[in-house]
Design a protein around this motif. Structure first.
Motif, PDB file in Angstrom:
ATOM      1  N   MET A 100      27.305   6.217 -35.921  1.00  0.00           N
ATOM      2  CA  MET A 100      27.542   6.760 -34.608  1.00  0.00           C
ATOM      3  C   MET A 100      28.179   5.686 -33.724  1.00  0.00           C
ATOM      4  N   ARG A 101      29.203   6.078 -32.988  1.00  0.00           N
ATOM      5  CA  ARG A 101      29.877   5.159 -32.072  1.00  0.00           C
ATOM      6  C   ARG A 101      28.999   4.936 -30.833  1.00  0.00           C
ATOM      7  N   LYS A 102      29.119   3.746 -30.266  1.00  0.00           N
ATOM      8  CA  LYS A 102      28.377   3.430 -29.041  1.00  0.00           C
ATOM      9  C   LYS A 102      29.306   3.509 -27.841  1.00  0.00           C
ATOM     10  N   ILE A 103      28.747   3.904 -26.715  1.00  0.00           N
ATOM     11  CA  ILE A 103      29.446   3.795 -25.432  1.00  0.00           C
ATOM     12  C   ILE A 103      28.896   2.561 -24.744  1.00  0.00           C
ATOM     13  N   ILE A 104      29.796   1.616 -24.463  1.00  0.00           N
ATOM     14  CA  ILE A 104      29.439   0.342 -23.850  1.00  0.00           C
ATOM     15  C   ILE A 104      30.075   0.299 -22.463  1.00  0.00           C
ATOM     16  N   VAL A 105      29.254   0.114 -21.446  1.00  0.00           N
ATOM     17  CA  VAL A 105      29.742   0.010 -20.071  1.00  0.00           C
ATOM     18  C   VAL A 105      29.836  -1.457 -19.706  1.00  0.00           C
ATOM     19  N   THR A 106      30.963  -1.861 -19.113  1.00  0.00           N
ATOM     20  CA  THR A 106      31.118  -3.226 -18.639  1.00  0.00           C
ATOM     21  C   THR A 106      31.458  -3.191 -17.152  1.00  0.00           C
ATOM     22  N   GLU A 107      30.746  -3.993 -16.378  1.00  0.00           N
ATOM     23  CA  GLU A 107      30.918  -3.999 -14.927  1.00  0.00           C
ATOM     24  C   GLU A 107      30.871  -5.417 -14.381  1.00  0.00           C
ATOM     25  N   PHE A 108      31.734  -5.693 -13.401  1.00  0.00           N
ATOM     26  CA  PHE A 108      31.555  -6.843 -12.522  1.00  0.00           C
ATOM     27  C   PHE A 108      30.562  -6.376 -11.467  1.00  0.00           C
ATOM     28  N   ILE A 109      29.560  -7.195 -11.141  1.00  0.00           N
ATOM     29  CA  ILE A 109      28.533  -6.778 -10.183  1.00  0.00           C
ATOM     30  C   ILE A 109      28.102  -7.979  -9.347  1.00  0.00           C
ATOM     31  N   THR A 110      27.855  -7.739  -8.072  1.00  0.00           N
ATOM     32  CA  THR A 110      27.416  -8.809  -7.171  1.00  0.00           C
ATOM     33  C   THR A 110      25.903  -8.986  -7.261  1.00  0.00           C
ATOM     34  N   LEU A 111      25.406 -10.059  -6.656  1.00  0.00           N
ATOM     35  CA  LEU A 111      23.962 -10.282  -6.637  1.00  0.00           C
ATOM     36  C   LEU A 111      23.221  -9.164  -5.924  1.00  0.00           C
ATOM     37  N   ASP A 112      23.873  -8.503  -4.949  1.00  0.00           N
ATOM     38  CA  ASP A 112      23.227  -7.391  -4.258  1.00  0.00           C
ATOM     39  C   ASP A 112      23.563  -6.043  -4.886  1.00  0.00           C
ATOM     40  N   GLY A 113      24.069  -6.053  -6.111  1.00  0.00           N
ATOM     41  CA  GLY A 113      24.214  -4.839  -6.893  1.00  0.00           C
ATOM     42  C   GLY A 113      25.465  -4.025  -6.652  1.00  0.00           C
ATOM     43  N   LYS A 156      27.546   6.519 -13.486  1.00  0.00           N
ATOM     44  CA  LYS A 156      26.342   7.174 -12.959  1.00  0.00           C
ATOM     45  C   LYS A 156      26.086   8.486 -13.703  1.00  0.00           C
ATOM     46  N   SER A 157      27.135   9.237 -13.977  1.00  0.00           N
ATOM     47  CA  SER A 157      26.989  10.490 -14.725  1.00  0.00           C
ATOM     48  C   SER A 157      26.581  10.213 -16.173  1.00  0.00           C
ATOM     49  N   LEU A 158      27.164   9.189 -16.770  1.00  0.00           N
ATOM     50  CA  LEU A 158      26.789   8.837 -18.144  1.00  0.00           C
ATOM     51  C   LEU A 158      25.313   8.465 -18.222  1.00  0.00           C
ATOM     52  N   LEU A 159      24.831   7.740 -17.217  1.00  0.00           N
ATOM     53  CA  LEU A 159      23.415   7.387 -17.175  1.00  0.00           C
ATOM     54  C   LEU A 159      22.545   8.640 -17.072  1.00  0.00           C
ATOM     55  N   GLN A 160      22.950   9.575 -16.216  1.00  0.00           N
ATOM     56  CA  GLN A 160      22.175  10.814 -16.047  1.00  0.00           C
ATOM     57  C   GLN A 160      22.096  11.616 -17.345  1.00  0.00           C
ATOM     58  N   HIS A 161      23.154  11.555 -18.146  1.00  0.00           N
ATOM     59  CA  HIS A 161      23.197  12.316 -19.398  1.00  0.00           C
ATOM     60  C   HIS A 161      22.770  11.487 -20.617  1.00  0.00           C
ATOM     61  N   ASN A 162      22.247  10.277 -20.371  1.00  0.00           N
ATOM     62  CA  ASN A 162      21.780   9.399 -21.453  1.00  0.00           C
ATOM     63  C   ASN A 162      22.842   9.161 -22.512  1.00  0.00           C
ATOM     64  N   LEU A 163      24.073   8.915 -22.078  1.00  0.00           N
ATOM     65  CA  LEU A 163      25.175   8.700 -23.015  1.00  0.00           C
ATOM     66  C   LEU A 163      25.555   7.229 -23.169  1.00  0.00           C
ATOM     67  N   ILE A 164      24.936   6.340 -22.409  1.00  0.00           N
ATOM     68  CA  ILE A 164      25.250   4.913 -22.494  1.00  0.00           C
ATOM     69  C   ILE A 164      24.341   4.258 -23.525  1.00  0.00           C
ATOM     70  N   ASP A 165      24.937   3.419 -24.362  1.00  0.00           N
ATOM     71  CA  ASP A 165      24.171   2.679 -25.357  1.00  0.00           C
ATOM     72  C   ASP A 165      23.969   1.221 -24.953  1.00  0.00           C
ATOM     73  N   GLU A 166      24.999   0.627 -24.347  1.00  0.00           N
ATOM     74  CA  GLU A 166      24.910  -0.769 -23.920  1.00  0.00           C
ATOM     75  C   GLU A 166      25.490  -0.907 -22.521  1.00  0.00           C
ATOM     76  N   LEU A 167      24.939  -1.866 -21.786  1.00  0.00           N
ATOM     77  CA  LEU A 167      25.395  -2.170 -20.439  1.00  0.00           C
ATOM     78  C   LEU A 167      25.682  -3.665 -20.372  1.00  0.00           C
ATOM     79  N   HIS A 168      26.943  -4.018 -20.111  1.00  0.00           N
ATOM     80  CA  HIS A 168      27.348  -5.420 -19.983  1.00  0.00           C
ATOM     81  C   HIS A 168      27.635  -5.691 -18.511  1.00  0.00           C
TER      82      HIS A 168
END
Length: 188
Positions: free
Chosen positions: A1-14, A131-143
């Protein structure tokens, strides 16, 4: 099964809004720019090499479509232009960037896409989609590439919805410029 990997630049305050500068009218847009480094560039290249397709929201796709096709002659740009790109949108009339496909029914089509042959799928930015992917439990990894700045407000990746999510840290790396990469596996 393929994974969905989310990558984000994020600040200390989110905040994930406008890391590059002109994505929105955020007063501190471009907060990520002064933290670019060879270490960060290598990480992003390795991350891109670890997948074979991209998943994007409509706004990120539009920004990328206006930039990447004019970039050639380096491995990063060539991969961005060559990889299959899946764009989640109910309103985008067409996807004319090379090898792009529109996904209209996110939950059904992405669940099916994850079950196809191929490598993992990388999501750049695309906070509304994430946010929608999180709601539908479709994310496997978060970078998360944590940038040591506070911008005082803006679009955040996680809303105040009081939903409990459990993650497991699979990797961390600190760069000399203070940026920290945190890679998480989403737990069921």
């Amino acid at each position: 099964m393929r994974k969905i990997i989310v990558t984000e630049f994020i600040t200390l305050d989110g905040v994930v809004e406008a890391p590059g500068g002109d994505e929105t009218a955020h007063p501190h847009g471009g907060w990520q720019a002064r933290y670019r480094s060879p270490e960060g560039g290598k990480y992003k290249m390795d991350e891109l090499k670890s997948v074979d397709s991209l998943l994007l929201g409509k706004n990120t796709y539009s920004g990328f479509r206006n930039y990447w096709p004019t970039q050639t002659g380096n491995d990063f740009a060539d991969r961005m232009n060559h990889y299959p790109k899946y764009v989640v949108s109910a309103t985008l009339p067409n996807a004319d960037w090379n090898n792009s496909h529109i996904i209209r029914d996110m939950a059904t089509e992405l669940a099916a896409l994850k079950n196809t042959q191929g490598g993992n799928i990388l999501v750049y930015g695309s906070a509304t989609l994430v946010k929608s992917l999180l709601q539908h439990n479709l994310i496997d990894e978060l970078h998360l590439m944590l940038i040591p700045v506070v911008v005082g407000g803006g679009l955040k990746l996680f809303d105040d919805n009081l939903q409990l999510r459990n993650f497991s840290l699979s990797r961390s790396q600190a760069f000399e410029n203070g940026v920290v990469v945190l890679e998480y596996q989403l737990l069921p």
